[in-house]
Design an enzyme around this catalytic site. Structure first.
Site, PDB file in Angstrom:
ATOM      1  N   CYS A 128      22.206  10.025 -13.332  1.00  0.00           N
ATOM      2  CA  CYS A 128      21.187   8.970 -13.278  1.00  0.00           C
ATOM      3  C   CYS A 128      19.802   9.492 -13.635  1.00  0.00           C
ATOM      4  CB  CYS A 128      21.167   8.329 -11.900  1.00  0.00           C
ATOM      5  SG  CYS A 128      20.789   9.483 -10.563  1.00  0.00           S
ATOM      6  N   HIS A 423      19.226   8.794  -6.012  1.00  0.00           N
ATOM      7  CA  HIS A 423      19.416   8.029  -7.252  1.00  0.00           C
ATOM      8  C   HIS A 423      18.066   7.824  -7.926  1.00  0.00           C
ATOM      9  CE1 HIS A 423      21.554   5.558 -10.067  1.00  0.00           C
ATOM     10  NE2 HIS A 423      20.887   4.467  -9.764  1.00  0.00           N
ATOM     11  N   ASN A 445      18.201  -0.193 -13.895  1.00  0.00           N
ATOM     12  CA  ASN A 445      19.213   0.737 -13.408  1.00  0.00           C
ATOM     13  C   ASN A 445      20.050   1.237 -14.587  1.00  0.00           C
ATOM     14  OD1 ASN A 445      20.737   2.249 -11.645  1.00  0.00           O
ATOM     15  ND2 ASN A 445      21.323   0.542 -10.340  1.00  0.00           N
TER      16      ASN A 445
END
Length: 503
Positions: A128, A423, A445
């Site tokens: 991520c 994250h 995201n």
């Protein structure tokens, strides 16, 4: 999709009483009876009733009391309804508050002029942080070349990150060769020799050394989409290499651990690492070799550019940005770093400027007003719904379902392991009230367009206060007093500190 959380509960009990050996030797049957007297079950306790004077009734779980609690619980019709709903469904879904879902809409009055396209998908990987960084970089590239849809190669940076992390681990093993193998530092190093999570300063190291390339030139292989097998193999290899390096360092006759023999041994180990990564991900473009990139502009004009990955990276201005964190355990306006946390040996260590949460948020607002996206790190697993794309502290009402109220502060959650950064995502917009205070934030995201609103989440401002830990910003959006923190000698946190967590 973010690091998994685990909690460890320590149990404490008094030692079991030993039989008195000062008396005449007991018969075998009597001795055996004495040994097991302390661990016999009786009708009143769920666990053992030890010999007299060892444990009180309050130290063990009373079966009778527990069963009484259950009977009392189920007398209440509300609890019987709760049992029916909560035992057959995900409690987080059952206890979601509809009004919270409705109020968190995708409407914002401050937004960057162009968002990245398409929505990216990190798939079954923990990359991520690479996706968030490249999603920030690509907006500048899309603007420069007038491209409607564009994606940078995450696999290119991932390739070199795995190689560099392996080298950093082996150097750290030599650096800590004088410590016991079961010391906390060495144990923490060997716990995760190489992984696919990372931090902003690791991105700076990679882009500065290797540059960037379009995804079309180096697309994801199967192992980039699914990193578990490759990282598991590398982990096993590196743990074994660590034992061999430590043995060689202990036997070295020259001064220090880095003798010619250990260096040659480490070089052979790195050859193995490069072989595994190359065969799993494919050989990447060379950082100094020119590539030709062909594309269509937004007006459908054909374009072609020829440059090296390092030249292509000049667009990012990656070294300019600073990493702010909000860690209430440490003094504000303090420079923090983490011992042995980086990916490039001799490169940047992971470093943070610790600021108040309001300073961090206003810096993010300042970035968005300038039209710049914001890389940020958070604990995405708390009070969030990935399918709906909502992160809100009021989302799930545990008190309604379980009569349990969670009241730890942000500092307490960090101290107990309840929360940490796991994250990285990108801020692209914010909604401000009439006084200029944030109400909600728009989040890009990297879980594909199937999550949230076509890949975008809504984060409430209270959620940002509680579960956002980091934001990477241009120095121009913070006061000089914050910029001056970078001149400090950093406070060094241990590798196992929550601020050492990788997104």
């Amino acid at each position: 999709m973010g690091a998994s959380q685990s909690s460890l509960a320590a149990s404490h009990s008094r030692p079991i009483a030993r039989p008195d050996r000062s008396a005449a030797k007991a018969t075998p049957d009597a001795e055996l009876n004495e040994k097991f007297q302390a661990v016999r079950l009786n009708d009143d306790h769920l666990y053992a009733t030890p010999a007299e004077g060892v444990l009180s009734e309050a130290d063990s779980v009373s079966r009778a009391k527990a069963e009484g609690y259950i009977r009392q619980l189920l007398k209440d019709p509300k609890n019987r309804l709760g049992l029916s709903a909560l035992s057959t469904n995900n409690p987080n879904k059952v206890l979601e508050i509809p009004s919270t879902i409705l109020k968190d809409g995708q409407i914002f009055n401050v937004a960057i002029p162009r968002e990245g396209s398409p929505i990216t998908d990190q798939d079954n990987s923990g990359r991520c942080w690479i996706f968030a960084a490249t999603n920030v970089f690509r907006i500048a590239i899309q603007q420069k070349y007038d491209i409607k849809e564009f994606e940078l190669s995450q696999a290119y940076l991932f390739f070199w990150d795995q190689v560099e992390k392996a080298n950093y681990f082996l150097e750290s093993i030599l650096d800590s060769a004088d410590e016991d193998i079961e010391s906390r530092l060495v144990s923490t190093l060997t716990d995760n020799p190489v992984q696919d999570g990372g931090q902003w300063d690791m991105i700076v190291n990679l882009v500065s050394k290797y540059g960037i390339v379009p995804q079309a030139l180096y697309p994801d292989s199967w192992n980039a989409h699914n990193t578990t097998t490759m990282t598991s193999l590398l982990t096993s290899m590196l743990r074994e290499d660590a034992l061999r390096l430590r043995s060689a360092a202990a036997a070295a006759k020259g001064p220090g651990a880095r003798t010619r023999e250990t260096r040659e041994m480490k070089d052979r180990m790195m050859q193995d690492v490069v072989r595994v990564v190359t065969l799993c991900l494919g050989p990447p473009p060379a950082a100094d070799d020119k590539f030709t990139w062909e594309f269509y502009t937004g007006t459908k004009q054909y374009k072609s550019v020829s440059l090296t990955p390092l030249e292509f990276a000049d667009t990012t201005h990656v070294k300019r940005f600073i990493s702010l964190v909000n860690d209430p355990r440490n003094d504000l306006n303090r420079l923090l770093t983490v011992d042995h946390l980086s990916n490039v040996w001799g490169g940047r260590q992971v470093t943070y400027v610790n600021v108040d949460k309001e300073v961090l948020k206003q810096a993010c607002v300042g970035m968005l007003k300038k039209g710049l996206p914001v890389f940020f790190g958070s604990d995405v697993g708390k009070q969030s719904d990935g399918a709906k794309g909502i992160m809100d502290t009021d989302l799930v009402d545990y008190e309604l379902g379980f009569n349990v109220k969670l009241q730890m502060s942000k500092a307490e959650r960090l101290r107990t392991g309840e929360s940490k950064m796991n994250h990285a995502m990108v801020l692209t917009a914010v909604h401000l009230d009439k006084d200029g205070s944030p109400v909600r934030w728009r989040v890009e995201n990297s879980w594909s367009a199937s999550y949230g609103t076509e890949g975008y989440f809504v984060m409430s401002d209270p959620w940002m206060d509680e579960f956002c830990y980091q934001a990477v910003v241009d120095p121009s959006v913070v006061d000089k007093s914050v910029r001056d923190v970078l001149k400090q000698e950093p406070k060094v946190l241990p590798l196992w500190d929550p601020m050492g967590a990788l997104a």
